[in-house]
Enzyme design. Structure first.
Site, PDB file in Angstrom:
ATOM      1  N   TYR A   1       3.355  -6.348  17.383  1.00 25.86           N
ATOM      2  CA  TYR A   1       3.627  -5.521  16.191  1.00 25.86           C
ATOM      3  C   TYR A   1       4.406  -4.268  16.583  1.00 25.86           C
ATOM      4  CZ  TYR A   1       2.915  -2.044  12.560  1.00 25.86           C
ATOM      5  OH  TYR A   1       3.134  -1.049  11.628  1.00 25.86           O
TER       6      TYR A   1
ATOM      7  N   TYR B   1       0.825  -1.215   0.000  1.00 22.21           N
ATOM      8  CA  TYR B   1       0.000   0.000   0.000  1.00 22.21           C
ATOM      9  C   TYR B   1       0.865   1.274   0.000  1.00 22.21           C
ATOM     10  CZ  TYR B   1      -3.278   3.413   2.092  1.00 22.21           C
ATOM     11  OH  TYR B   1      -4.037   4.517   2.380  1.00 22.21           O
TER      12      TYR B   1
ATOM     13  N   LYS C   1       8.493  -3.029  15.833  1.00 27.39           N
ATOM     14  CA  LYS C   1       8.950  -1.735  15.275  1.00 27.39           C
ATOM     15  C   LYS C   1       9.952  -1.083  16.225  1.00 27.39           C
ATOM     16  CE  LYS C   1       6.650  -1.660  11.483  1.00 27.39           C
ATOM     17  NZ  LYS C   1       7.343  -1.710  10.197  1.00 27.39           N
TER      18      LYS C   1
ATOM     19  N   LYS D   1       1.841  -6.196   9.265  1.00 26.42           N
ATOM     20  CA  LYS D   1       1.352  -4.968   9.896  1.00 26.42           C
ATOM     21  C   LYS D   1       0.008  -5.069  10.610  1.00 26.42           C
ATOM     22  CE  LYS D   1      -1.226  -3.338   5.923  1.00 26.42           C
ATOM     23  NZ  LYS D   1      -1.701  -2.215   5.153  1.00 26.42           N
TER      24      LYS D   1
ATOM     25  N   SER E   1       6.237   3.386  13.220  1.00 24.60           N
ATOM     26  CA  SER E   1       4.804   3.584  13.433  1.00 24.60           C
ATOM     27  C   SER E   1       4.573   4.388  14.697  1.00 24.60           C
ATOM     28  CB  SER E   1       4.156   2.207  13.567  1.00 24.60           C
ATOM     29  OG  SER E   1       2.882   2.317  14.156  1.00 24.60           O
TER      30      SER E   1
HETATM   31  P1  NAD Z   1       1.502  -3.666   3.026  1.00 25.41           P
HETATM   32  O1  NAD Z   1       1.238  -4.982   3.650  1.00 25.41           O
HETATM   33  O2  NAD Z   1       0.531  -3.149   2.035  1.00 25.41           O
HETATM   34  O3  NAD Z   1       2.950  -3.647   2.359  1.00 25.41           O
HETATM   35  C1  NAD Z   1       4.013  -4.417   2.835  1.00 25.41           C
HETATM   36  C2  NAD Z   1       4.644  -5.134   1.647  1.00 25.41           C
HETATM   37  O4  NAD Z   1       5.743  -5.903   2.109  1.00 25.41           O
HETATM   38  C3  NAD Z   1       3.682  -6.097   0.945  1.00 25.41           C
HETATM   39  O5  NAD Z   1       3.705  -5.843  -0.439  1.00 25.41           O
HETATM   40  C4  NAD Z   1       4.227  -7.485   1.287  1.00 25.41           C
HETATM   41  O6  NAD Z   1       4.009  -8.399   0.231  1.00 25.41           O
HETATM   42  C5  NAD Z   1       5.691  -7.195   1.524  1.00 25.41           C
HETATM   43  N1  NAD Z   1       6.360  -8.082   2.481  1.00 25.41           N
HETATM   44  C6  NAD Z   1       5.915  -8.463   3.712  1.00 25.41           C
HETATM   45  N2  NAD Z   1       6.838  -9.257   4.302  1.00 25.41           N
HETATM   46  C7  NAD Z   1       7.873  -9.362   3.438  1.00 25.41           C
HETATM   47  C8  NAD Z   1       9.116 -10.031   3.487  1.00 25.41           C
HETATM   48  N3  NAD Z   1       9.466 -10.785   4.531  1.00 25.41           N
HETATM   49  N4  NAD Z   1       9.947  -9.933   2.416  1.00 25.41           N
HETATM   50  C9  NAD Z   1       9.601  -9.208   1.327  1.00 25.41           C
HETATM   51  N5  NAD Z   1       8.428  -8.543   1.240  1.00 25.41           N
HETATM   52  C10 NAD Z   1       7.574  -8.615   2.286  1.00 25.41           C
HETATM   53  O7  NAD Z   1       1.680  -2.618   4.224  1.00 25.41           O
HETATM   54  P2  NAD Z   1       1.746  -1.030   4.197  1.00 25.41           P
HETATM   55  O8  NAD Z   1       0.502  -0.503   4.788  1.00 25.41           O
HETATM   56  O9  NAD Z   1       2.169  -0.547   2.868  1.00 25.41           O
HETATM   57  O10 NAD Z   1       2.894  -0.801   5.263  1.00 25.41           O
HETATM   58  C11 NAD Z   1       4.247  -0.646   4.879  1.00 25.41           C
HETATM   59  C12 NAD Z   1       5.104  -0.503   6.121  1.00 25.41           C
HETATM   60  O11 NAD Z   1       4.638   0.612   6.888  1.00 25.41           O
HETATM   61  C13 NAD Z   1       5.040  -1.704   7.054  1.00 25.41           C
HETATM   62  O12 NAD Z   1       6.333  -1.923   7.583  1.00 25.41           O
HETATM   63  C14 NAD Z   1       4.086  -1.268   8.142  1.00 25.41           C
HETATM   64  O13 NAD Z   1       4.348  -1.904   9.353  1.00 25.41           O
HETATM   65  C15 NAD Z   1       4.386   0.219   8.216  1.00 25.41           C
HETATM   66  N6  NAD Z   1       3.252   0.987   8.754  1.00 25.41           N
HETATM   67  C16 NAD Z   1       2.019   0.887   8.154  1.00 25.41           C
HETATM   68  C17 NAD Z   1       0.940   1.601   8.692  1.00 25.41           C
HETATM   69  C18 NAD Z   1      -0.423   1.487   8.062  1.00 25.41           C
HETATM   70  O14 NAD Z   1      -1.397   1.863   8.711  1.00 25.41           O
HETATM   71  N7  NAD Z   1      -0.567   1.039   6.834  1.00 25.41           N
HETATM   72  C19 NAD Z   1       1.119   2.405   9.818  1.00 25.41           C
HETATM   73  C20 NAD Z   1       2.387   2.497  10.390  1.00 25.41           C
HETATM   74  C21 NAD Z   1       3.454   1.773   9.838  1.00 25.41           C
HETATM   75  C1  UD1 Z   2      -4.439   0.679  14.704  1.00 27.09           C
HETATM   76  C2  UD1 Z   2      -3.489  -0.110  15.565  1.00 27.09           C
HETATM   77  C3  UD1 Z   2      -2.139   0.614  15.578  1.00 27.09           C
HETATM   78  C4  UD1 Z   2      -1.612   0.817  14.153  1.00 27.09           C
HETATM   79  C5  UD1 Z   2      -2.678   1.585  13.349  1.00 27.09           C
HETATM   80  C6  UD1 Z   2      -2.287   1.811  11.906  1.00 27.09           C
HETATM   81  C7  UD1 Z   2      -4.913  -1.245  17.225  1.00 27.09           C
HETATM   82  C8  UD1 Z   2      -5.288  -1.320  18.668  1.00 27.09           C
HETATM   83  N1  UD1 Z   2      -4.039  -0.265  16.901  1.00 27.09           N
HETATM   84  O1  UD1 Z   2      -4.514   1.918  15.285  1.00 27.09           O
HETATM   85  O2  UD1 Z   2      -1.196  -0.122  16.335  1.00 27.09           O
HETATM   86  O3  UD1 Z   2      -0.408   1.549  14.177  1.00 27.09           O
HETATM   87  O4  UD1 Z   2      -3.909   0.840  13.390  1.00 27.09           O
HETATM   88  O5  UD1 Z   2      -2.299   0.606  11.199  1.00 27.09           O
HETATM   89  O6  UD1 Z   2      -5.352  -2.036  16.406  1.00 27.09           O
HETATM   90  N2  UD1 Z   2     -12.562   2.266  14.703  1.00 27.09           N
HETATM   91  C9  UD1 Z   2     -13.905   2.002  14.839  1.00 27.09           C
HETATM   92  N3  UD1 Z   2     -14.445   0.969  14.135  1.00 27.09           N
HETATM   93  C10 UD1 Z   2     -13.717   0.179  13.299  1.00 27.09           C
HETATM   94  C11 UD1 Z   2     -12.323   0.453  13.154  1.00 27.09           C
HETATM   95  C12 UD1 Z   2     -11.779   1.495  13.880  1.00 27.09           C
HETATM   96  O7  UD1 Z   2     -14.600   2.694  15.592  1.00 27.09           O
HETATM   97  O8  UD1 Z   2     -14.257  -0.749  12.699  1.00 27.09           O
HETATM   98  C13 UD1 Z   2     -11.973   3.402  15.437  1.00 27.09           C
HETATM   99  C14 UD1 Z   2     -10.910   3.015  16.440  1.00 27.09           C
HETATM  100  O9  UD1 Z   2     -11.473   2.729  17.687  1.00 27.09           O
HETATM  101  C15 UD1 Z   2     -10.024   4.260  16.435  1.00 27.09           C
HETATM  102  C16 UD1 Z   2     -10.131   4.776  15.005  1.00 27.09           C
HETATM  103  O10 UD1 Z   2     -11.334   4.223  14.481  1.00 27.09           O
HETATM  104  O11 UD1 Z   2     -10.555   5.239  17.297  1.00 27.09           O
HETATM  105  C17 UD1 Z   2      -8.971   4.367  14.125  1.00 27.09           C
HETATM  106  O12 UD1 Z   2      -8.820   2.963  14.188  1.00 27.09           O
HETATM  107  P1  UD1 Z   2      -7.714   2.181  13.303  1.00 27.09           P
HETATM  108  O13 UD1 Z   2      -7.887   2.540  11.875  1.00 27.09           O
HETATM  109  O14 UD1 Z   2      -7.792   0.748  13.676  1.00 27.09           O
HETATM  110  O15 UD1 Z   2      -6.324   2.811  13.759  1.00 27.09           O
HETATM  111  P2  UD1 Z   2      -5.671   2.931  15.210  1.00 27.09           P
HETATM  112  O16 UD1 Z   2      -6.639   2.611  16.286  1.00 27.09           O
HETATM  113  O17 UD1 Z   2      -5.007   4.245  15.289  1.00 27.09           O
END
Ligand code: NAD
Ligand code: UD1
Length: 336
Positions: A148, A11, A152, A84, A124
């Protein structure tokens, strides 16, 4: 620059590849496709009108990593690859430590061997735990509430130790708040498998009619409307933050060491504000009901973005209306 993007088919990675290519950088993606589809590559290339080198491999595969560094003159690495899903990390902690920690270790070892010491790491905001002060600054106490988050934090600690041992490393730890939205082309976005855990993908599926009703986790928090508050950041702003970070690392006269930056907007929005914004963007109703609080949820989280603005020269520009409009367009895109 020639950038190795681990997890670049995912993503955030796919959006970052698009912006790197738009700025004239070359991109080599390494991804094991555990959470991405092969067609993402063509979609990135279609938006950027440029080619992407793709290696299907796992970051834990040192031979594959060595081959990439031998074959390409890599200037910097952006490391997205990892697992993630927070609640999955609670039931499968070893898979998370293996992918996120062991995988990162293998990558950093191969980078060191190849003499590539410029890195941007996907961290994160979850490593702030339940922050006592908002907006959250980078020097807030760090604590993780789940495997998770701990994975990180372990990688951040590993990189801080590495930086102390060798000042040639330039490392940015980017602490994302809540990434949301999709590319305005409608060609790339988030594809959660099964029922989404995160708020915006869930709302999008309710508006689309795939899910009947949003469960709002808690309506009695100490926030203006009683629902949780988060810092939702448009994924394209986030991608641009990576480009700004790389350029900042590259132009430093001496390696700046290991620095952490918040990538957020600096604004908080409640669950109900997001519901309303999505209804407006989609023209569809989003039925919801208030249910019990979700275990482990925090009340309010949003970033202090001063450091990123000052040092990286980057600021998020897109608001929740655009985030919802782009997420809605993506919701309609046929997915193979
Ligand atoms: P995503 O799952 O869409 O992308 C991760 C990609 O890494 C995928 O394409 C997957 O196929 C690949 N992958 C996973 N494990 C692998 C491995 N061992 N070797 C090679 N490829 C691998 O996730 P994203 O939302 O794009 O997140 C990217 C990064 O950002 C992650 O490290 C995630 O923890 C971090 N992050 C995401 C969020 C979020 O809300 N999306 C928030 C904070 C941090
Ligand atoms: C979640 C993760 C956090 C991660 C982040 C981004 C948990 C406890 N925390 O955080 O570690 O870094 O995602 O990937 O899972 N909500 C609803 N209904 C739903 C979904 C969410 O009310 O169906 C609310 C939640 O209570 C929160 C807000 O929406 O207040 C955002 O939720 P979410 O998207 O899951 O993100 P985080 O809670 O910030």
């Amino acid at each position: 620059m020639k950038i190795l993007v681990t997890g670049g088919m995912g993503y955030i990675g796919s959006h970052t590849c698009v912006e790197l290519l738009a700025q004239g950088h070359e991109v080599v993606v390494l991804d094991n496709l555990s959470n991405a589809k092969p067609s993402v590559r063509q979609r990135i290339e279609r938006i950027a009108e440029r080619a992407v080198e793709f290696v299907q491999a796992d970051i834990r595969d040192r031979a594959a990593l060595r081959a990439v560094f031998a074959q390409h003159r890599i200037d910097a690495v952006i490391h997205f690859a990892g697992l993630k899903v927070v609640n999955e990390s609670v039931s499968q902690p070893l898979a998370y430590y293996d992918n996120n920690v062991t995988g990162s270790l293998a990558l950093f070892e191969c980078m060191a061997e190849a003499g590539v010491k410029r890195l941007v790491f996907s961290s994160s905001a979850s490593i702030y735990g339940d922050a006592e002060v908002v907006p959250v600054r980078e020097d807030a106490p760090l604590s993780a509430l789940t495997p998770y988050g701990r994975s990180k934090l372990m990688v951040e600690d590993m990189l801080r130790d590495l930086g102390r041992s060798d000042p040639a490393w330039s490392v940015a730890l980017l602490r994302y708040f809540n990434p949301a939205g999709a590319h305005e082309s409608g060609l790339i976005g988030e594809e959660p498998g099964g029922v989404p855990n995160n708020l915006l993908p869930y709302i999008a599926q309710v508006a689309h009619g795939q899910l009947a009703c949003l469960n709002v986790y808690g309506g009695d928090y100490a926030t203006p409307d009683g629902t949780g508050v988060r810092d939702y950041i448009h994924v394209v702003d986030l991608a641009l933050g990576h480009v700004a970070t790389l350029e900042h690392l590259a132009k430093a006269a001496t390696p700046p060491g290991v620095r952490a930056y918040n990538l957020g907007t600096g604004r908080g929005n409640s669950v109900l504000e997001m519901v309303r914004a999505f209804e407006q963007a989609s023209g569809r109703p989003v039925p919801y009901r208030i249910v019990a609080r979700r275990d482990g949820d925090i009340v309010t989280s949003y970033a202090d973005t001063t450091l990123a603005e000052r040092e990286l020269g980057w600021k998020a520009e897109r608001g929740i209306a655009q985030m919802c409009a782009d997420a809605w367009r993506w919701q309609h895109t046929p997915k193979e």
